[in-house]
Design a protein around this motif. Sequence first.
Motif, PDB file in Angstrom:
ATOM      1  N   SER A   1     -42.383 180.778 -29.613  1.00 17.35           N
ATOM      2  CA  SER A   1     -42.807 181.937 -29.971  1.00 17.35           C
ATOM      3  C   SER A   1     -42.547 182.186 -31.418  1.00 17.35           C
ATOM      4  O   SER A   1     -43.186 182.920 -31.826  1.00 17.35           O
ATOM      5  CB  SER A   1     -41.871 183.092 -29.124  1.00 17.35           C
ATOM      6  N   ARG A   2     -41.602 181.385 -32.202  1.00 14.90           N
ATOM      7  CA  ARG A   2     -41.578 181.615 -33.401  1.00 14.90           C
ATOM      8  C   ARG A   2     -42.415 180.443 -34.206  1.00 14.90           C
ATOM      9  O   ARG A   2     -42.260 180.394 -35.427  1.00 14.90           O
ATOM     10  CB  ARG A   2     -40.258 181.203 -33.861  1.00 14.90           C
TER      11      ARG A   2
ATOM     12  N   LYS B   1     -38.137 180.015 -27.082  1.00 11.30           N
ATOM     13  CA  LYS B   1     -37.785 180.666 -28.275  1.00 11.30           C
ATOM     14  C   LYS B   1     -38.556 179.908 -29.780  1.00 11.30           C
ATOM     15  O   LYS B   1     -39.253 180.613 -30.586  1.00 11.30           O
ATOM     16  CB  LYS B   1     -36.430 180.545 -28.731  1.00 11.30           C
TER      17      LYS B   1
END
Length: 235
Positions: A53-54, A50
Motif C-alpha cells: 500500500s505504501r 502495508k
Amino acid sequence: MPAELEEKEILILELIRSAPEPIGSWYIVNYLNEKGIRVSSATVGRVLNKLESRGYLQKEKFKGRIITEKGYQAIRYNQGLKEMTSEQNRIVELIDKKYLSNLLDILGARLALEPAIAFCAAENADEKDLIRLEESLLAAEANRTPGQWVANDNLDFHVAVAAAAKNPILDSFFKQLSILMMQTKDFQYIIRLNDVDELKAHRDIYEAIINKKPEKARQAMEEHIRSLIRDVKAV
C-alpha cells in the motif's frame, strides 16, 4: 524521503529483492524466525499489504509481489540510518575513553561548525526562531541556580541557533556534538564556574542574529567557543 521502517519490514524487502522467484508467506515466516523475529503467517500478510500500500512492493500477475524502486530506496535509506547509528556509537565510545583531551576535541569540532551555524542563523532566522532564542535566554537567566541551567537552557539556546540556520545537515551535526558535550560531567562543572560569562556570550550571539548581522554572529559564536576552550585548558 523514504520512511524509516521496522526491522522485519526491511528484512522482508531484502528477502523479496534477493529471491530468484516469488515466495510465499510461510517462507518469509521461517526466514524471520531464523533471524530471531517471531511472527505468524497472518502478521507477515499484514506487513506485505502495508508495504504494498505504501508503494514498496507491487503485485505482478501470476508472479506475486516484487520490489519497486521505492522499495530499493527504502533499503538504501535504512542502511544509511544503521551506518549513522554505528558511527554515533563509535564516537560515544571514543569520548568515554578519554576526558578533558576528548572534551577539547569536541570543542574543536564545535569551533569549526558553530560559527558557520550562527552566520546562517543571522541570515535565515524567522520570527518563530527569534522567539525561541529569546525564551531560552530568559530561561537561562531565570534558572541561574548552579548546575540547573547547564544541561537544559544552555543546550536549548544552541539547538535553537542550529534550527534557525535552516540547514538540516548542520543541524544534525551540531546535535550529535552537543549530546556528547552535555554527557561530559567535567564540562558541566567547568561551565557552572563561568555561568555569567556563558549567559553574556549567548546574549551577544542573540543580538547579532536578531539584528541580521551574520558576520557579527559568526564572530560572537567563535569567541564563545574559544572562551570555552580556554576554560577547559585552565582546569
